[in-house]
Design an enzyme around this catalytic site. Structure first.
Site, PDB file in Angstrom:
ATOM      1  N   ASP A 218      42.388  38.840  35.757  1.00  0.00           N
ATOM      2  CA  ASP A 218      43.401  37.788  35.772  1.00  0.00           C
ATOM      3  C   ASP A 218      42.829  36.456  35.304  1.00  0.00           C
ATOM      4  O   ASP A 218      41.778  36.018  35.809  1.00  0.00           O
ATOM      5  CB  ASP A 218      43.903  37.653  37.224  1.00  0.00           C
ATOM      6  CG  ASP A 218      45.143  36.793  37.351  1.00  0.00           C
ATOM      7  OD1 ASP A 218      46.206  37.227  36.903  1.00  0.00           O
ATOM      8  OD2 ASP A 218      45.032  35.667  37.897  1.00  0.00           O
ATOM      9  N   GLU A 280      43.077  39.318  30.745  1.00  0.00           N
ATOM     10  CA  GLU A 280      44.386  38.683  30.508  1.00  0.00           C
ATOM     11  C   GLU A 280      44.117  37.305  29.888  1.00  0.00           C
ATOM     12  O   GLU A 280      44.324  36.275  30.512  1.00  0.00           O
ATOM     13  CB  GLU A 280      45.141  38.520  31.843  1.00  0.00           C
ATOM     14  CG  GLU A 280      46.568  38.063  31.671  1.00  0.00           C
ATOM     15  CD  GLU A 280      46.990  37.027  32.702  1.00  0.00           C
ATOM     16  OE1 GLU A 280      46.138  36.420  33.359  1.00  0.00           O
ATOM     17  OE2 GLU A 280      48.207  36.812  32.826  1.00  0.00           O
TER      18      GLU A 280
END
Ligand code: NOJ
Ligand code: CA
Length: 557
Positions: A218, A280
């Protein structure tokens, strides 16, 4: 269309992550096993068979860790424990074993940019003095102004509002500020602190020891911050973000992240099997992103250039060229993605031509509503176009059912912090996170036995239940299954790429992968398919022509 035209050579027999189809599970909305209205790990285990039938290679699970759930679990209070909402660590092990027995690999979400404010590191930091080693885990700073009453710099949060929150010191006085690029309950970690780096290495090993096949990481592009946390140079124009082509602001894609990823890659490679990390990363242009997927860093990153192209032929053409050029240059696979838990579902997005900003902000009942029929047609075509491309493809739970976004959700149900932090101006991402419909005849459409569902499902989900679509050969689910099975049979994920002359836009885009031609018609005129064999099409082919918004895979006769 100012890009050079790309070409890509096949990569037969390579590692799974170069060509696999990875299915994103958003655990709280997948399947509920105990009737509390929140999806859980047992629910996932019980339903894995249906994913095997779908024909995917791996799943990526969004966070299921201990968390106060202020941001759907992207606010982690303990990286090595399961939140009781989702079950136990034993449930995780059991789910993992079942997935592996079905030949499905499991990637899990790693959230290194920030923790929850409930994490013990942050709690300890709050109880410690300014300048203490505990505070060094995060970015604590004295405020500006005579009494430190102003935030240390001009940064704003991705979810709206300021990126700084002031704390009370032990003696009850107002004290230092900490930075949070997201919600105030998500303090950013200080990645220049070696203790933080070491702690995460242990977290990686904890899950790798349990047998996970990799990580979706993330916000990796936010982890390193420029020394001294200077002001964002154009905050008025970009808010929390950045503008491509301008200098990169002090919180985005700093070079200091690379040694961290190299260390992680070494750890993954010290384990048997092909473990992989997908970042990401919002890093543009892709020539810069390519640095993130050099052979000793991430295995791959999400290709948001493709998602952001919004199904515009000219942008797609450029995105594909740029992708192959950048990623082939460093020997990394390109990835392709159209949906995830942060953007409006592609059926609705393409049914309303919503721009990128609206896509990530969601759409509410008072905004223009999408044309869901047109949206489904384009979405199926877009998916077929994507699945023919060589590289790894990501799909998001429910897109195989053709689920639309819930665009009429009442505000009282909204949970995305974006909604509250912007005073309702941005409705947020709840509309793409609504629990899945499994079985038409039972309550909450089979999501939960008790009929409970943490977000209400729109009526339209009833007819889209998996059990209904399984019996229907013309359903969206059957289409996804057929496309995934053909992709595998023809090894398109490991295949080649060349544009087909005459289909370089704007009326159509066409490419060839290992003898298969993939053509999407964007124009008003039908395209005559001649004598070519139709392998699969997004809509039935009538009269031997490809109509507007249809996509087809062809083999030359
Ligand atoms: C990206 C995640 O996908 C999103 O859901 C989350 O809110 C932010 N990162 C913050 O962790
Ligand atoms: Ca549950």
């Amino acid at each position: 269309m100012d890009q050079a035209i790309a070409s890509h050579k096949a990569t037969r027999g390579s590692q799974w992550w170069r060509s696999g189809v990875i299915y994103q599970i958003y655990p709280r909305s997948f399947a509920d096993s105990n009737g509390d209205g929140i999806g859980d790990l047992k629910g996932i285990e019980q339903r894995l068979d249906s994913l095997e039938k779908l024909g995917i290679d791996a799943v990526w699970l969004s966070p299921f860790y201990l968390s106060p759930q202020k941001d759907g679990g992207y606010d982690v209070a303990d990286y090595c424990d399961v939140d009781p909402l989702f079950g136990t660590i034993k449930d995780f092990d059991s789910m993992l074993e079942k997935a592996h027995s079905l030949g499905i690999r499991v990637m899990i979400d790693l959230v290194p940019n920030h923790t929850s404010d409930q994490h013990q590191w942050f709690q300890k930091a709050l109880k410690s003095s300014p300048g203490s080693p505990e505070r060094e885990f995060y970015h604590f700073k004295d405020g500006l102004g005579e009494n430190g009453e102003l935030p240390p710099n001009n940064w704003v949060s991705m979810f709206g509002g300021p990126a700084w929150t002031r704390v009370k010191e032990k003696d009850g006085s107002l004290g230092q500020w900490y930075v949070h690029l997201f919600d105030s309950s998500q303090p950013d970690l200080n990645w220049s602190n070696e203790k933080v780096q070491e702690a995460f290495e242990e977290i990686l090993k904890f899950w790798l020891d349990r047998g996970v096949d990799g990580f979706r990481v993330d916000q990796p592009h936010a982890m390193a911050k420029a020394e001294g946390l200077p002001d964002h140079p154009y905050v008025a124009e970009a808010g929390a973000g950045f503008i491509e082509g301008r200098e990169n602001p002090p919180m985005w894609f700093q070079d200091e992240v690379h040694p961290i990823f190299r260390r992680w890659r070494e750890i993954l490679e010290s384990y048997e099997g092909d473990r992989a990390m997908c970042g990401e990363a919002y890093v543009y242009p892709l020539s810069l992103m390519a640095k993130w997927v050099r052979p000793d860093e991430f295995h791959q990153t999400f290709n948001f250039r493709f998602l952001d192209a919004g199904w515009d032929p000219s942008k797609l053409f450029d995105a594909i060229n740029e992708s192959f050029e950048a990623f082939d240059g460093v020997g990394a696979p390109s990835t392709w993605v159209l949906n995830n838990h942060d953007v409006m579902r592609h059926r609705s997005r393409f049914g309303g031509n919503y721009g990128r900003a609206t896509a990530s902000d969601g759409v509410g009942p008072n905004q223009p509503q999408p044309d869901n029929e047109l949206g489904l047609k384009i979405a199926k075509g877009a998916t077929l176009f994507m699945l023919g491309l060589p590289g790894a493809s990501y799909i998001y739970q429910g897109e195989e059912l053709g689920l639309p976004e819930h665009t009429t959700l009442e505000n009282k149900f909204r949970q995305d912090p974006t909604f509250a932090r912007t005073g309702g101006q941005r409705v947020g991402r709840d509309g793409c996170r609504v629990p899945l419909p499994w079985d038409k005849t039972s309550s909450s459409i089979g999501f939960s036995e008790t009929g409970k569902s943490w977000l209400p499902q729109p009526e339209s989900y009833g007819l889209l239940a998996r059990s209904v679509q399984e019996k229907d050969e013309s359903s969206t689910l059957s289409f996804y299954r057929q496309a995934l099975s053909l992709r595998k049979e023809l090894a398109l994920g490991e295949g080649s790429f060349d544009w087909v002359p005459g289909h370089l836009g704007p009326d159509s885009l066409g490419y060839e992968n290992s003898g298969v031609q993939v053509i999407y018609n964007f124009g008003q005129e039908d395209i005559d398919l001649g004598s070519a064999e139709v392998l699969i099409s997004s809509e039935p082919i009538v009269g031997g022509v490809l109509e507007k918004n249809q996509c087809v895979w062809l083999r030359n006769a």
